[in-house]
Design an enzyme around this catalytic site. Structure first.
Site, PDB file in Angstrom:
ATOM      1  N   ASP A  86       0.503  -1.329  -0.021  1.00 33.80           N
ATOM      2  CA  ASP A  86      -0.077   0.031  -0.337  1.00 33.80           C
ATOM      3  C   ASP A  86       0.938   0.770   0.031  1.00 33.80           C
ATOM      4  O   ASP A  86       0.760   2.489   0.491  1.00 33.80           O
ATOM      5  CB  ASP A  86      -1.117   0.081   1.510  1.00 33.80           C
ATOM      6  CG  ASP A  86      -2.306   1.156   1.953  1.00 33.80           C
ATOM      7  OD1 ASP A  86      -2.323   1.866   0.361  1.00 33.80           O
ATOM      8  OD2 ASP A  86      -2.345   1.346   2.464  1.00 33.80           O
ATOM      9  N   ASP A 120      -2.988   8.843   9.978  1.00 37.29           N
ATOM     10  CA  ASP A 120      -3.112   8.289   8.600  1.00 37.29           C
ATOM     11  C   ASP A 120      -4.611   7.479   9.981  1.00 37.29           C
ATOM     12  O   ASP A 120      -4.609   6.867  10.306  1.00 37.29           O
ATOM     13  CB  ASP A 120      -2.351   7.308   8.316  1.00 37.29           C
ATOM     14  CG  ASP A 120      -2.849   6.317   7.138  1.00 37.29           C
ATOM     15  OD1 ASP A 120      -3.602   7.132   6.305  1.00 37.29           O
ATOM     16  OD2 ASP A 120      -3.641   5.084   7.673  1.00 37.29           O
ATOM     17  N   HIS A 176      -3.376  11.591  -3.018  1.00 35.94           N
ATOM     18  CA  HIS A 176      -2.132  10.052  -3.660  1.00 35.94           C
ATOM     19  C   HIS A 176      -3.782   9.498  -3.934  1.00 35.94           C
ATOM     20  O   HIS A 176      -3.207   8.711  -4.183  1.00 35.94           O
ATOM     21  CB  HIS A 176      -1.842  10.016  -3.203  1.00 35.94           C
ATOM     22  CG  HIS A 176      -1.970   9.550  -1.131  1.00 35.94           C
ATOM     23  ND1 HIS A 176      -2.101  10.541  -0.739  1.00 35.94           N
ATOM     24  CD2 HIS A 176      -2.109   8.349  -0.926  1.00 35.94           C
ATOM     25  CE1 HIS A 176      -2.540  10.015   0.466  1.00 35.94           C
ATOM     26  NE2 HIS A 176      -2.614   8.421   0.407  1.00 35.94           N
ATOM     27  N   ASP A 177      -4.075   9.655  -3.316  1.00 34.07           N
ATOM     28  CA  ASP A 177      -5.535   8.213  -3.376  1.00 34.07           C
ATOM     29  C   ASP A 177      -7.189   9.094  -4.123  1.00 34.07           C
ATOM     30  O   ASP A 177      -6.897  10.137  -4.665  1.00 34.07           O
ATOM     31  CB  ASP A 177      -6.270   8.603  -1.993  1.00 34.07           C
ATOM     32  CG  ASP A 177      -5.188   7.781  -0.599  1.00 34.07           C
ATOM     33  OD1 ASP A 177      -5.154   6.818  -1.220  1.00 34.07           O
ATOM     34  OD2 ASP A 177      -6.178   8.149   0.790  1.00 34.07           O
ATOM     35  N   GLU A 194      -6.332  12.883   9.642  1.00 34.89           N
ATOM     36  CA  GLU A 194      -7.402  12.371   8.839  1.00 34.89           C
ATOM     37  C   GLU A 194      -8.621  10.837   8.590  1.00 34.89           C
ATOM     38  O   GLU A 194      -8.265  10.338   9.439  1.00 34.89           O
ATOM     39  CB  GLU A 194      -6.381  10.988   7.212  1.00 34.89           C
ATOM     40  CG  GLU A 194      -6.452  11.481   6.357  1.00 34.89           C
ATOM     41  CD  GLU A 194      -7.081   9.630   6.224  1.00 34.89           C
ATOM     42  OE1 GLU A 194      -7.663   8.971   4.874  1.00 34.89           O
ATOM     43  OE2 GLU A 194      -6.383   8.400   6.794  1.00 34.89           O
ATOM     44  N   HIS A 254      -2.234   0.528  11.839  1.00 34.93           N
ATOM     45  CA  HIS A 254      -1.385  -1.059  11.180  1.00 34.93           C
ATOM     46  C   HIS A 254      -0.528  -0.671  10.921  1.00 34.93           C
ATOM     47  O   HIS A 254       0.113   0.690  11.036  1.00 34.93           O
ATOM     48  CB  HIS A 254      -2.844  -1.183   9.544  1.00 34.93           C
ATOM     49  CG  HIS A 254      -3.092   0.155   9.025  1.00 34.93           C
ATOM     50  ND1 HIS A 254      -4.216   1.104   9.480  1.00 34.93           N
ATOM     51  CD2 HIS A 254      -2.313   0.477   7.932  1.00 34.93           C
ATOM     52  CE1 HIS A 254      -3.741   1.851   8.322  1.00 34.93           C
ATOM     53  NE2 HIS A 254      -2.370   1.216   7.365  1.00 34.93           N
TER      54      HIS A 254
HETATM   55  C1  NOJ Z   1      -5.158   6.718   4.399  1.00 36.87           C
HETATM   56  C2  NOJ Z   1      -4.858   6.984   3.115  1.00 36.87           C
HETATM   57  O1  NOJ Z   1      -4.694   8.233   2.928  1.00 36.87           O
HETATM   58  C3  NOJ Z   1      -3.988   5.368   2.202  1.00 36.87           C
HETATM   59  O2  NOJ Z   1      -3.849   5.754   0.684  1.00 36.87           O
HETATM   60  C4  NOJ Z   1      -4.088   4.443   2.128  1.00 36.87           C
HETATM   61  O3  NOJ Z   1      -4.044   3.549   2.524  1.00 36.87           O
HETATM   62  C5  NOJ Z   1      -4.967   4.216   3.576  1.00 36.87           C
HETATM   63  N1  NOJ Z   1      -4.967   5.265   4.514  1.00 36.87           N
HETATM   64  C6  NOJ Z   1      -4.439   2.568   4.590  1.00 36.87           C
HETATM   65  O4  NOJ Z   1      -2.990   3.203   5.198  1.00 36.87           O
END
Ligand code: NOJ
Length: 543
Positions: free
Chosen positions: A61, A201, A308-309, A243, A104
């Site tokens: 990830d 996060d 970035h998501d 976040e 995590h």
């Molecule tokens: C949010 C992050 O912006 C994302 O990129 C990530 O996959 C998830 N949290 C899990 O950490």
């Protein structure tokens, strides 16, 4: 560096280190490479960098799966390189925050490896185990395109483990005191390195409780307050950015009484900027800002156009989501989970007027702005790449080999440069735009400078102004004796607006870009004709 509330009026820049600049020719961006580009970021007007995770990781990830909290991913460099980067940033009066992934780890983390192989291991309770996969059924699945459950069976462990994201990211168990302590150690370690804070996060998910949706629990807030106390006691002035992809009313508690997070992303305002542009109406923006509670004076929203998501559509209704997908993600490949995996420029038809207007909203709505790397030059995306990789392609520095990102042979790049017209490096790159006074980059640079010069945009109250045109998002920002009137024409057609101006203050409105002045009529009406997609930042009083 002294102002403790610097983040109220700061411009943030989100950097994916791997994509930014490769200093050693191995095809991966690195910390030294980023350090070499600080002058570029300073020229743009950036105050604070936010680095996506830089820690050792199997990159299932992109680093949000951490295998070691106390080191740097080898291809990114070393702790020394990070220290160098921090010093270089600070020397330019720029700050730097990094991602803090509390919720995590990677399944490759030694804690998880120990936990899964031995029930008696002290690390077993670092994670959340169960003999059934039926617990916490009310918790939603986030990565719905890949995960069918928040539980995964682990044959070594002989139990299921809990994960809110990919199965390769087991959730830590915050009911275990040692986990709480470990994370304070992690925080201490990076703050000792000199970073200025964290983007924390996935914070809503730290605890699990039966009968709840396992989000925003009181236990989570209690731990986050403890984290803040720890930072304030030992590292005053460092910040925490939250976040929590939630409705404003649910994000509000993360600011506490100014004793939890200093900053929090305002997720739901973002899709509504795109709705407003497409519908040519301010109504969705009005709706969400009406539902945004006030926050303590020492706190600030973080707002953004892209990151970035995928462009998340979690904070909209089902009907709105379908509408957004139809409008902005007509092809299946453009969709991911509950979102859209595209970049700003292609989403806005690569239309300069719309891109600049969206940025006008970004810089003038309440909150501090975060720019996603590459959006300042209008980079495109590559939807042929899987997952969110299509919005994480190499930064386009010039029109030369590998877009000036790396000297490695192209096949060794971590991912190909996006060469899809009209977004390839020939058409979109930093070098050309810095030369061209009329480029997007130079326009944004001016907008950033004006945003920073007008404290009212960072500090001021917000109130809608009646413009008598639903297509014009007009609002007042007011701070002490300063006032600005912001007008954004969301429409592809010219609009003429009429505003009633209270008679009790300065009667001249100065365009901070051009210096042009407007005067209300005798009966206190300000009449302005606006071009399609035009925006105006008018300062009350002389410019
Ligand atoms: C949010 C992050 O912006 C994302 O990129 C990530 O996959 C998830 N949290 C899990 O950490």
């Amino acid at each position: 560096m002294k102002d403790p509330l610097w983040y109220k009026n700061a411009i943030f820049y989100e950097v994916y280190v791997r994509a930014f600049f490769d200093s050693n020719g191995d095809g991966h961006g690195d910390l030294r490479g980023l350090a070499q580009k600080l002058d570029y970021l300073q020229a743009l007007g950036i105050d604070c960098l936010w680095l996506l995770p830089i820690y050792p990781s199997p990159l299932k990830d992109d680093g949000y799966d951490i295998a070691d909290y106390y080191s740097v991913l080898e291809t990114y460099g070393s702790l020394e390189d990070l220290k160098f980067l921090i010093e270089e940033a600070h020397a330019r009066d720029m700050r730097l925050i990094t991602d803090l992934v509390l919720n995590h780890t990677s399944d490759q983390h030694p804690w998880f490896q120990a936990a899964r192989s031995d029930r008696a291991s002290p690390y077993r309770d670092y994670y959340v185990w169960s003999d059934t996969d039926q617990k916490y059924q009310e918790a939603r699945i986030i990565f719905i395109d890949t995960e069918k459950s928040n539980w995964t069976w682990d044959a070594h462990a002989g139990q299921f483990y809990w994960h809110r994201f990919y199965a390769s990211q087991p959730d830590l168990n915050f009911d275990t005191p040692a986990v709480q302590e470990e994370m304070l150690n992690v925080v201490r370690f990076w703050l000792d390195m000199g970073i200025d804070g964290f983007r924390a996060d996935a914070v809503p998910y730290l605890f699990e409780r039966t009968g709840t949706n396992c989000e925003n629990l009181p236990e989570t807030h209690a731990y986050l307050k403890r984290l803040r106390q720890f930072i304030d006691a030992h590292y005053p002035g460092r910040i925490l950015l939250c976040e929590a992809n939630q409705w404003p009313v649910d994000v509000r508690p993360y600011f506490g009484d100014g004793d939890e997070f200093q900053m929090g992303f305002h997720f739901p305002v973002m899709p509504r900027i795109y709705m407003a542009l497409k519908k040519e109406s301010k109504e969705d923006l009005v709706w969400i800002l009406d539902r945004t509670p006030p926050i303590p004076d020492s706190c600030q929203w973080a707002i953004f156009l892209r990151n970035h998501d995928e462009l998340t559509l979690e904070m909209v209704t089902e009907e709105e989501r379908q509408w957004m997908w139809r409008q902005y993600a007509p092809q299946d490949r453009m969709r991911l989970n509950l979102g859209i995996r595209r970049r700003l420029a292609p989403l806005l038809d690569n239309d300069r007027r719309k891109i600049e207007l969206a940025n006008s909203l970004l810089f003038t709505l309440p909150g501090s702005a975060i720019i996603y790397y590459g959006d300042e030059i209008g980079m495109g995306d590559n939807i042929e790449l899987p997952d969110r990789n299509g919005v994480r392609t190499p930064m386009q520095w010039d029109s030369g080999a590998n877009a000036g990102f790396s000297s490695a042979p192209p096949q060794r790049l971590y991912t190909p440069v996006n060469s899809i017209a009209p977004f390839g490096p020939q058409q979109v790159n930093v070098a050309d735009q810095r030369h061209d006074p009329g480029s997007l980059w130079n326009t944004l640079r001016r907008m950033i400078a004006l945003r920073k010069a007008n404290l009212v945009l960072g500090w001021g109250d917000f109130a809608w102004a009646e413009s008598h045109s639903p297509a014009v998002a007009a609002y007042w920002r007011t701070y002490q004796r300063e006032q600005m009137l912001i007008l954004n024409n969301l429409s592809h057609q010219a609009q003429s607006v009429t505003l009633n101006i209270a008679a009790d203050a300065a009667r001249v409105f100065t365009d901070v870009f051009s210096g042009d002045a407007w005067h209300p009529s005798e009966d206190n009406e300000l009449q302005i004709a606006m071009q399609p997609y035009q925006f105006l930042w008018l300062k009350r009083g002389e410019g």
